[in-house]
Design a protein around this motif. Structure first.
Motif, PDB file in Angstrom:
ATOM      1  N   TYR A 154      44.007  40.770 -36.670  1.00  0.00           N
ATOM      2  CA  TYR A 154      42.892  40.861 -37.600  1.00  0.00           C
ATOM      3  C   TYR A 154      41.580  40.676 -36.888  1.00  0.00           C
ATOM      4  CZ  TYR A 154      46.221  40.767 -41.361  1.00  0.00           C
ATOM      5  OH  TYR A 154      47.228  41.077 -42.187  1.00  0.00           O
TER       6      TYR A 154
ATOM      7  N   SER B 124      49.549  42.139 -43.704  1.00  0.00           N
ATOM      8  CA  SER B 124      49.084  42.961 -44.815  1.00  0.00           C
ATOM      9  C   SER B 124      50.281  43.546 -45.548  1.00  0.00           C
ATOM     10  CB  SER B 124      48.199  44.089 -44.294  1.00  0.00           C
ATOM     11  OG  SER B 124      48.993  45.060 -43.661  1.00  0.00           O
ATOM     12  N   LYS B 125      50.050  43.869 -46.809  1.00  0.00           N
ATOM     13  CA  LYS B 125      51.125  44.379 -47.658  1.00  0.00           C
ATOM     14  C   LYS B 125      51.675  45.683 -47.094  1.00  0.00           C
ATOM     15  CE  LYS B 125      50.479  43.533 -52.255  1.00  0.00           C
ATOM     16  NZ  LYS B 125      49.822  43.926 -53.520  1.00  0.00           N
TER      17      LYS B 125
END
Lengths: 433, 321
Positions: free
Chosen positions: A112, A145-146
């Motif tokens: 990230y 993240s999804k």
């Protein structure tokens, strides 16, 4: 130079992984069926319990080659595509088109922030397009993240119980020819909390000993969590290269960060010849770090680590006595503090670059020093400020002072000149029609 | 418009005939003006020899009053990535040229700052827009420009400007600005300028701040100051044995002033060349070390650590001297 036991005793096959039988079975099944379903796998769970080891052991069992993308490198979309993209879409050198490569993305929950811009997207893309199996490794499943989670099969690794760790520690002792109390082993195994720490603790305690008693463990444990300051003391004051190296292993810092600590404190300890030799070692160490970065070859980290510990230690001609108060690296703080100055500097460079038809880089290194020299004359200072429409901060930067009444008067005079020049051009313009 | 304060700009040639020291190239460029047509061009050569000046003068003569509408200037090292360059090129070329021109000119400075990938993308861009645009690329080394681009361009190699041409120009400016430059002062300007006209004029202007009588001594003093003052301080502190002081200067240069490691070592190199009070033998030894560190800058991970290693070496050399 001895290697870390965590590396030396890393399991070679999945059957050597201790604990986590269910996860290992799932992982094996995933690999065997890979091709029918091309989903990537996420191995998640707490640190030091064998996730990365399992991935490598799997590749070994399947006779797959491996490619690792570690978090320590900036994982931008471009890097990921470059390293993994080529591996993901073509066959291997030895195995031909049928040969598989296991792509291992360590610390996948860490992609990230600005440094990894586009990284998540690139990895998701990679998972969708790949012709090669991919394993992601992460601590927290829900930190990812999804989209990433949906594209992968999750396999959970759990804490390994100490009764599973103890036999491993016994085996290592046996192999290293170390005589160890049962009680001592038990304590090491239960205190460490995970497999990797347990092995590290054992190695640290066994250093220089042939026999380990319970007392060694009780007092020795403290050393395993050596503070960064103790490690530096070992490097700067000590003379045993192995101790310096081991001490650095137990740190929670990678060579990329640790080098700044040594860099900061080296000149506090060493002088003259020793200092030059110490920095020579650090410079060599940094070259290895550069190669790691550029070629993604983490195998070279060990040389960087050795040069910055053993190398720096051996650079001194005599023992250094006396207490030195070590400091944390100032470089990051300085960069933070200089941020506002850099903003001013860059805006001047942009203005000069435009005006003089040069790049900002050329403006910074060649023309800012030149302007500083001609701004010493107040008349020129006003003229240049008007010409480039400099603000007060920018004028102060070029004059090397802070904003005061002198700066204000230059700025006011410059602004007046700009207004006059504009009025003048409007008059001429108007007069012409 | 306020008055032009920077002499290098005030005296920048406005027409092709004023450009000095590149006679053959200027002849060719004038023939393009006559025929009102232009190939894509690559201008290669060191800084301050007239690449940008020639491009602008060419545009002025070709387009007359409308030149600012038909000419745009981009710097490849400033614009982040080829995409920015491409979108700016697209926007510029979208509108028809003004006046009686049948094309526009895009001047892309420091094209050698582009990566090979970016240059390949640029090549396609050049092709797409070649009906409406001519490209003039400028670079320091043509070898850094990929072959396919070179083959699409007329390549012009700009030479460093001769001492005679620099002298003539400096005399001319000195008389307008009412300065008295001595003969040895002129020689000194030529020596430090090394064929770079902008550098020559900048040095003259810096010297004029101090006095309107300009001799060699003043020029050499100024030349040392033309680099960031911290460079000299850094070298002096290091040679005196103050590592920490020198490191603080290094941080100022790298962090606050934003010089790259490469910039800093280039400047240190010049400073060591000029540094008085050391034996020639030691100077050579230091130059060798600078070369080694320069190489490691490109191989290593942290510029600061490499430059500190150099400072530690200077400290040692200073102690032995």
């Amino acid at each position: 130079m001895m290697t870390a036991w965590t590396e030396k005793y890393r399991p070679e096959t999945l059957s050597d992984i201790i604990g986590n039988d269910k996860a290992v079975t799932e992982l094996k099944k995933w690999a065997e069926n890979w091709g029918i379903d091309k989903k990537a796998a996420i191995l998640y769970g707490p640190p030091g319990i064998g996730k990365t080891s399992a991935a490598y052991a799997l590749a070994n069992d399947m006779a797959w080659e491996t490619i690792e993308l570690n978090a320590s490198e900036q994982r931008t979309a471009a890097v990921i595509q470059k390293i993994a993209g080529s591996a993901a879409q073509t066959g291997t050198f030895f195995g031909g088109a049928s040969g598989r490569r296991l792509i291992i993305l360590d610390e996948a929950d860490n992609i990230y922030g600005n440094v990894d811009q586009g990284g998540v997207k690139a990895i998701t893309e990679l998972i969708k397009k790949t012709n090669q199996p991919i394993v992601l490794i992460a601590n927290g499943y829900y930190d990812m993240s999804k989209t990433l989670r949906w594209a992968c099969k999750p396999i959970q690794f759990r804490d390994v119980q100490s009764r599973s760790i103890i036999p491993l520690l016994l085996r290592i002792c046996h192999n290293e020819g170390i005589d160890c109390d049962d009680k001592a082993i038990e304590l090491i195994g239960t205190r460490a909390g995970d497999v990797r720490s347990a092995i590290n603790d054992l190695q640290a305690i066994a250093q220089g000993r042939k026999k380990i008693h319970i007392e060694d463990v009780v007092t020795g444990i403290r050393d395993t969590k050596e503070s960064i300051f103790d490690v530096m003391k070992e490097i700067f004051k000590g003379s045993d290269p192995k101790r310096a190296l081991y001490a650095s292993y137990s740190l929670d810092e990678n060579p990329e960060d640790f080098i700044h600590w040594i860099d900061e404190n080296l000149p506090l300890e060493y002088k003259g010849d020793d200092l030059a030799k110490g920095f020579e070692s650090l410079s060599r160490s940094d070259v290895f770090l550069g190669r790691v970065k550029r070629r993604q070859n983490y195998g070279l980290w060990k040389y960087a680590g050795e040069m910055m510990t053993c190398g720096v230690q051996a650079a001194k001609s005599k023992k250094h006595h006396g207490y030195v108060a070590y400091k944390p690296p100032t470089i990051w703080k300085k960069m933070g503090q200089a941020k506002s100055v850099r903003v001013v500097r860059d805006s001047i460079a942009t203005k000069i670059g435009k005006h003089c038809h040069v790049s900002q880089r050329y403006a910074r290194s060649e023309l800012i020093p030149f302007l500083k020299s001609i701004l010493k004359k107040k008349e020129s200072a006003i003229g240049v400020s008007a010409m480039l429409d400099l603000n007060q901060n920018e004028i102060a930067f070029l004059l090397g002072t802070s904003v005061d009444s002198t700066i204000q008067s230059i700025h006011d005079a410059a602004q007046k000149r700009i207004t006059q020049a504009t009025e003048h051009s409007i008059e001429t313009f108007g007069g012409g029609f | 418009m306020t008055k032009e304060e920077i002499w290098a700009e005030r005296y920048r040639p406005k027409i092709l005939d004023e450009v000095v020291g590149q006679d053959d190239i200027i002849e060719r460029l004038k023939s393009y003006v006559e025929s009102k047509n232009l190939p894509h061009m690559l201008f290669s050569g060191p800084a301050g020899v007239g690449k940008t000046t020639s491009a602008i003068a060419l545009a002025k003569e070709l387009f007359g009053e409308a030149w600012t509408n038909n000419f745009t200037e981009l710097n490849a090292s400033d614009e982040r990535g080829i995409n920015v360059v491409r979108s700016q090129i697209k926007n510029f070329s979208r509108t028809a040229p003004l006046g009686d021109a049948s094309f526009k000119i895009i001047f892309l400075d420091e094209a050698d700052a582009l990566t090979t990938d970016a240059q390949n993308a640029l090549r396609r861009t050049m092709e797409r827009f070649s009906a409406t645009c001519r490209f003039i690329l400028s670079c320091n080394y043509s070898s850094k420009i990929i072959e396919p681009i070179q083959s699409r361009c007329a390549v012009y190699r700009f030479k460093p400007i001769s001492d005679a041409a620099i002298e003539k120009r400096i005399r001319n400016i000195a008389s307008i600005e009412k300065l008295n430059v001595t003969e040895d002062g002129l020689g000194a300007i030529e020596y430090v300028a090394m064929g770079d006209m902008r550098r020559a004029i900048n040095i003259l202007q810096s010297a004029a701040v101090l006095s309107d009588q300009i001799d060699a001594e003043a020029i050499y003093k100024i030349a040392a100051m033309a680099r960031p003052i911290e460079i000299n301080e850094l070298v002096e502190l290091a040679m005196k044995g103050d590592f920490m002081g020198a490191r603080d200067k290094l941080d100022l240069l790298l962090i606050e002033q934003g010089l790259s490691g490469e910039d800093v070592i280039t400047q240190i190199h010049r400073a060591i060349m000029d540094f008085g009070g050391i034996s020639e033998k030691l100077r050579v030894q230091l130059l060798d070390k600078i070369g080694e560190i320069d190489f490691r800058l490109t191989e290593g991970a942290h510029e600061r650590i490499q430059l500190e290693a150099l400072i530690a070496h200077l400290v040692l050399a200073g102690a032995k001297e």
